[in-house]
Design a protein around this motif. Structure first.
Motif, PDB file in Angstrom:
ATOM      1  N   GLY A  91      35.455  10.801 -10.179  1.00 11.34           N
ATOM      2  CA  GLY A  91      35.849  12.164  -9.861  1.00 11.34           C
ATOM      3  C   GLY A  91      36.637  12.313  -8.586  1.00 11.34           C
ATOM      4  N   VAL A  92      37.426  11.308  -8.198  1.00 11.61           N
ATOM      5  CA  VAL A  92      38.255  11.430  -7.005  1.00 11.61           C
ATOM      6  C   VAL A  92      39.278  12.549  -7.189  1.00 11.61           C
ATOM      7  N   THR A  93      39.869  12.638  -8.382  1.00 12.64           N
ATOM      8  CA  THR A  93      40.812  13.719  -8.685  1.00 12.64           C
ATOM      9  C   THR A  93      40.033  14.932  -9.177  1.00 12.64           C
ATOM     10  N   GLN A  94      40.010  15.994  -8.365  1.00 14.82           N
ATOM     11  CA  GLN A  94      39.220  17.176  -8.696  1.00 14.82           C
ATOM     12  C   GLN A  94      40.018  18.236  -9.441  1.00 14.82           C
ATOM     13  N   TYR A  95      41.323  18.309  -9.181  1.00 14.48           N
ATOM     14  CA  TYR A  95      42.165  19.323  -9.804  1.00 14.48           C
ATOM     15  C   TYR A  95      43.500  18.682 -10.188  1.00 14.48           C
ATOM     16  N   PRO A  96      44.201  19.259 -11.169  1.00 17.95           N
ATOM     17  CA  PRO A  96      45.518  18.721 -11.509  1.00 17.95           C
ATOM     18  C   PRO A  96      46.449  18.746 -10.304  1.00 17.95           C
ATOM     19  N   ARG A  97      47.217  17.702 -10.151  1.00 19.78           N
ATOM     20  CA  ARG A  97      48.165  17.625  -9.045  1.00 19.78           C
ATOM     21  C   ARG A  97      49.470  17.067  -9.576  1.00 19.78           C
ATOM     22  N   SER A  98      50.572  17.684  -9.209  1.00 14.79           N
ATOM     23  CA  SER A  98      51.864  17.240  -9.726  1.00 14.79           C
ATOM     24  C   SER A  98      52.745  16.709  -8.607  1.00 14.79           C
ATOM     25  N   ILE A  99      53.534  15.687  -8.943  1.00 13.71           N
ATOM     26  CA  ILE A  99      54.424  15.035  -7.983  1.00 13.71           C
ATOM     27  C   ILE A  99      55.745  14.758  -8.668  1.00 13.71           C
ATOM     28  N   ARG A 100      56.851  14.999  -7.976  1.00  5.47           N
ATOM     29  CA  ARG A 100      58.176  14.724  -8.534  1.00  5.47           C
ATOM     30  C   ARG A 100      58.468  13.224  -8.489  1.00  5.47           C
ATOM     31  N   TRP A 101      59.102  12.750  -9.540  1.00  8.44           N
ATOM     32  CA  TRP A 101      59.471  11.337  -9.661  1.00  8.44           C
ATOM     33  C   TRP A 101      60.905  11.285 -10.155  1.00  8.44           C
ATOM     34  N   SER A 102      61.743  10.518  -9.476  1.00 13.60           N
ATOM     35  CA  SER A 102      63.141  10.370  -9.874  1.00 13.60           C
ATOM     36  C   SER A 102      63.391   8.910 -10.255  1.00 13.60           C
ATOM     37  N   PRO A 103      63.053   8.528 -11.480  1.00 12.15           N
ATOM     38  CA  PRO A 103      63.226   7.134 -11.888  1.00 12.15           C
ATOM     39  C   PRO A 103      64.682   6.713 -12.021  1.00 12.15           C
ATOM     40  N   SER A 104      65.584   7.684 -12.174  1.00  4.77           N
ATOM     41  CA  SER A 104      67.016   7.392 -12.229  1.00  4.77           C
ATOM     42  C   SER A 104      67.769   8.638 -11.798  1.00  4.77           C
ATOM     43  N   GLU A 105      69.085   8.500 -11.618  1.00  6.77           N
ATOM     44  CA  GLU A 105      69.895   9.630 -11.177  1.00  6.77           C
ATOM     45  C   GLU A 105      69.966  10.734 -12.223  1.00  6.77           C
ATOM     46  N   LYS A 106      69.831  10.377 -13.494  1.00  9.56           N
ATOM     47  CA  LYS A 106      70.003  11.340 -14.576  1.00  9.56           C
ATOM     48  C   LYS A 106      68.711  12.011 -15.006  1.00  9.56           C
ATOM     49  N   VAL A 107      67.564  11.459 -14.590  1.00  9.56           N
ATOM     50  CA  VAL A 107      66.288  11.943 -15.102  1.00  9.56           C
ATOM     51  C   VAL A 107      65.414  12.451 -13.954  1.00  9.56           C
ATOM     52  N   GLN A 108      64.899  13.672 -14.119  1.00 10.07           N
ATOM     53  CA  GLN A 108      63.943  14.242 -13.177  1.00 10.07           C
ATOM     54  C   GLN A 108      62.614  14.450 -13.898  1.00 10.07           C
ATOM     55  N   VAL A 109      61.540  13.942 -13.288  1.00 10.84           N
ATOM     56  CA  VAL A 109      60.232  13.966 -13.940  1.00 10.84           C
ATOM     57  C   VAL A 109      59.204  14.577 -12.992  1.00 10.84           C
ATOM     58  N   GLU A 110      58.289  15.331 -13.566  1.00  7.00           N
ATOM     59  CA  GLU A 110      57.129  15.824 -12.826  1.00  7.00           C
ATOM     60  C   GLU A 110      55.897  15.122 -13.395  1.00  7.00           C
ATOM     61  N   LEU A 111      55.270  14.281 -12.575  1.00 10.26           N
ATOM     62  CA  LEU A 111      54.061  13.565 -12.979  1.00 10.26           C
ATOM     63  C   LEU A 111      52.845  14.419 -12.642  1.00 10.26           C
ATOM     64  N   ILE A 112      51.932  14.580 -13.597  1.00 13.11           N
ATOM     65  CA  ILE A 112      50.748  15.422 -13.394  1.00 13.11           C
ATOM     66  C   ILE A 112      49.493  14.573 -13.537  1.00 13.11           C
TER      67      ILE A 112
END
Length: 449
Positions: A91-112
């Motif tokens: 239970g280290v993660t208590q609530y959803p948390r999102s972080i931006r990830w840019s794996p390439s110049e063309k793709v923008q991702v939000e990791l949750i």
């Protein structure tokens, strides 16, 4: 491929804009009361938010799994840095948390990142997981060995969200090669969510070691001393990163479009349910009013063929009038399709009434042609009364059935969410994860939308 994806994205935008425009026009014209506008305000805001998400062109990837399976570690490894908290305690993660990830110049991702699906306060976490899954475009389900019964049930629930899913087999560094392959094959069968389904394809199940256990190494010094140290090994995450990028490049915008439309479909259905509930009495009064007028018109009309034609016109007008009462989109063509469906699905009841009405219609016409003696007039009146009763009952039946179809079919039409979903699923290439999802998950097939 990119042109096809862009087409999917544009169709989804057009669908959402049309829906919002429709409801805004109802509000401005006064057809939607202040009470009803307030009732559906959350749903209209959700549709606006969904449209904004499409314009931002950011793909959301959510990680799910039970506690201690390494969800946060997997996301940290993808990011290339330890941003999310991890640890040995559950239970280290208590609530959803999102972080931006840019794996390439063309793709923008939000990791949750999400809490474990088997933690305390399960009902709250279950609702949280459902909400996050609805917002996600792609799901990572993280396991660390053979699937347990709890994991299997959680996997089945997540698949109901109608989203593409990658099964991530984490902590493979803890398994000898032979055991690892055995677990992998078992996961291929179970990961589809049904023992009878086809095994998962290579881009639907990936093996990783997001945070490998330190390795004890022997260190020999020049002076002959021997020591032992713990060496931290780099994450084995390249295969997952490559799989995600392949999916996003191949069908990322189609995923965005489809997810937005599925959300819009559910939201529009809620709007329809609220609207129909709020205007139930008005609709009932309209149905009975049409039934009386239709019965009277059919009874007084002396020509049998016009009875049938006039009755059909009245039924179509009733369906469109009901749609207007509810403030739901409806064209004459769609009203005709609903009427046809009601007739065909009535088990022959309405068709039988139609045939009976025709017979009595001809009897009534024959009575008029035969002359004005009392017997013929009595025959006309008798046939007219029976025919009017049949016509009135048919109008009530059609009206009540139309209410059900209007609620269920509010997302159809040229730019309706269900229509565009069907178009996208019909055109996605066979090698895509979307195509396999359509084939394997019965609730996502066009005919079941």
């Amino acid at each position: 491929m990119s042109n096809l994806q862009e087409s999917h994205l544009n169709r989804a935008r057009a669908s959402l804009r049309q829906t919002l425009s429709w409801y805004n026009s109802l509000r401005k014209s006064g057809q939607a009361s202040r009470e009803l506008t307030g009732l559906v305000k959350p749903e209209l805001e959700m549709l606006t938010s969904t449209l904004n998400k499409l314009d931002q062109n950011v793909v959301r990837i959510a990680a799910f799994g039970l506690v201690s399976r390494g969800k946060s570690s997997v996301l940290n490894a993808l990011l290339g840095q330890k941003v999310l908290q991890t640890g040995p305690l559950n239970g280290v993660t208590q609530y959803p948390r999102s972080i931006r990830w840019s794996p390439s110049e063309k793709v923008q991702v939000e990791l949750i990142d999400t809490p474990g699906l088997d933690e305390i306060a399960g009902e709250i976490r279950a609702k949280m997981a459902k909400d996050v899954a609805q917002q996600a475009d792609l799901i990572l389900f993280v396991v660390s060995g053979d699937i347990t019964r709890t994991e299997y049930n959680a996997l089945l629930e997540l698949r109901k969200s109608q989203k593409p899913l990658i099964l991530v087999f984490n902590k493979i560094d803890l398994y000898p090669d032979t055991d690892r392959e055995t677990v992998y094959r078992n996961l291929q069968q179970l990961g589809a969510g049904n023992l009878l389904e086809k095994p998962l394809q290579p881009d639907e199940i990936v093996m990783v070691a997001a945070e490998p256990s330190p390795l004890e190494v022997r260190v020999e010094y020049p002076d002959g001393r021997v020591d032992y140290e713990w060496e931290t090994l780099p994450p084995q995450i390249d295969e997952l990163r490559k799989t995600i990028l392949n999916i996003l490049n191949r069908e990322g915008r189609s995923l965005l479009a489809l997810n937005a439309l599925v959300q819009a479909k559910f939201t529009e259905e809620i709007i329809a349910q609220k609207t129909i509930g709020a205007r139930e009495q008005q609709a009932e009064e309209l149905i009975w009013q049409f039934a009386k007028y239709k019965a009277l018109a059919v009874a007084l009309n002396p020509i049998a063929v016009l009875d049938v034609f006039g009755g059909a016109v009245a039924d179509l007008a009733l369906i469109r009038s009901l749609a207007k009462v509810y403030g739901l989109p409806m064209t004459g063509f769609q009203a005709g399709k609903i009427l046809k469906t009601i007739f065909l699905s009535s088990g022959g009841l309405l068709l039988g009434e139609l045939g009976t009405s025709v017979v009595f219609g001809f009897d009534k016409s024959a009575s008029i042609v035969a002359g004005d003696n009392p017997a013929n007039i009595t025959g006309f009146i008798g046939s007219a009364l029976v025919q009017s009763g049949i016509a009135g009952y048919g109008a009530v039946t059609i009206g009540k059935a139309a209410k059900v179809y209007l609620e269920a079919g509010c997302t159809w039409g040229q730019f309706g969410a269900s229509t565009v979903i069907q178009e996208i699923l019909a055109t996605v290439p066979k090698e895509t994860i979307l195509h396999r999802l359509q084939q394997e998950l019965g609730w996502l097939k066009p005919d079941n939308l």
